[in-house]
Motif scaffolding. Structure first.
Motif, PDB file in Angstrom:
ATOM      1  N   ARG A  69       0.833  -1.209   0.000  1.00  0.00           N
ATOM      2  CA  ARG A  69       0.000   0.000   0.000  1.00  0.00           C
ATOM      3  C   ARG A  69       0.869   1.260   0.000  1.00  0.00           C
ATOM      4  O   ARG A  69       0.506   2.283  -0.551  1.00  0.00           O
ATOM      5  N   THR A  76      -3.580   4.751   1.519  1.00  0.00           N
ATOM      6  CA  THR A  76      -4.947   4.266   1.712  1.00  0.00           C
ATOM      7  C   THR A  76      -5.622   3.882   0.395  1.00  0.00           C
ATOM      8  O   THR A  76      -6.695   3.303   0.393  1.00  0.00           O
ATOM      9  N   GLU A  79      -6.261   0.150  -0.002  1.00  0.00           N
ATOM     10  CA  GLU A  79      -7.340  -0.300   0.879  1.00  0.00           C
ATOM     11  C   GLU A  79      -8.694   0.147   0.342  1.00  0.00           C
ATOM     12  O   GLU A  79      -9.660  -0.607   0.327  1.00  0.00           O
ATOM     13  N   GLU A  80      -8.735   1.362  -0.159  1.00  0.00           N
ATOM     14  CA  GLU A  80      -9.989   1.897  -0.690  1.00  0.00           C
ATOM     15  C   GLU A  80     -10.428   1.135  -1.937  1.00  0.00           C
ATOM     16  O   GLU A  80     -11.607   0.853  -2.131  1.00  0.00           O
ATOM     17  N   GLN A  83     -11.866  -2.219  -0.846  1.00  0.00           N
ATOM     18  CA  GLN A  83     -13.179  -2.040  -0.225  1.00  0.00           C
ATOM     19  C   GLN A  83     -14.221  -1.689  -1.272  1.00  0.00           C
ATOM     20  O   GLN A  83     -15.382  -2.079  -1.183  1.00  0.00           O
ATOM     21  N   ASN A  84     -13.794  -0.962  -2.279  1.00  0.00           N
ATOM     22  CA  ASN A  84     -14.698  -0.576  -3.371  1.00  0.00           C
ATOM     23  C   ASN A  84     -15.166  -1.804  -4.142  1.00  0.00           C
ATOM     24  O   ASN A  84     -16.241  -1.823  -4.744  1.00  0.00           O
TER      25      ASN A  84
END
Length: 117
Positions: A69, A76, A79-80, A83-84
């Motif tokens: 990352r 972030t 991670e985003e 999650q998306n």
DNA sequence: GTGATGACGCAGT
DNA sequence: GACTGCGCCATCA
């Protein structure tokens, strides 16, 4: 090709990872018979300039940790992106990693890049 | 041409 | 059971 096919191999396998799934450096290295997971991370690092076409965020280490990352535009972002796609990430780690784990070659498909905005 | 580095993984202690 | 060190292979300085 100006660049080694090595990159393209990693590029290819990484693109096979379906949205919502994740794979590991070791799995890709094993599938490509690279012999070393570091090679995968190194290759992705060189290809991160094409992060828009290479879902490198779906590649994590063997414990599901987003070790790469820090290599993205923002720590972030990886991670985003996960999650998306429906991947639950907590503390820079993929939740239910074993269930979301996708093994290269298990359901290999032709290159089909579909970038979501 | 040599040494160091790199988004990891495994073996040994 | 947890931590440390070494090795894989290729590129850059």
């Amino acid at each position: 090709m100006t660049e080694t096919n090595y990159f393209e191999k990693v590029y290819y396998v990484t693109c096979q990872i379906p949205p919502g799934r994740v794979s590991t450096y070791g799995a890709i290295a094993d599938y490509l018979a690279l012999g070393s997971a570091r090679m995968v991370g190194w290759a992705l690092n060189n290809c991160n300039i094409n992060s828009f076409t290479i879902p490198a965020h779906r590649v994590v280490n063997r414990i599901g940790e987003l070790t790469g990352r820090n290599n993205f535009s923002t720590p972030t972002l990886m991670e985003e992106l996960l999650q998306n796609e429906g991947v639950e990430v907590v503390d820079s780690r993929v939740v239910h990693f074993e269930e979301l784990f996708w093994h290269p070659g298990d359901h290999i498909q032709p290159i089909e890049i579909d970038i979501k905005e």
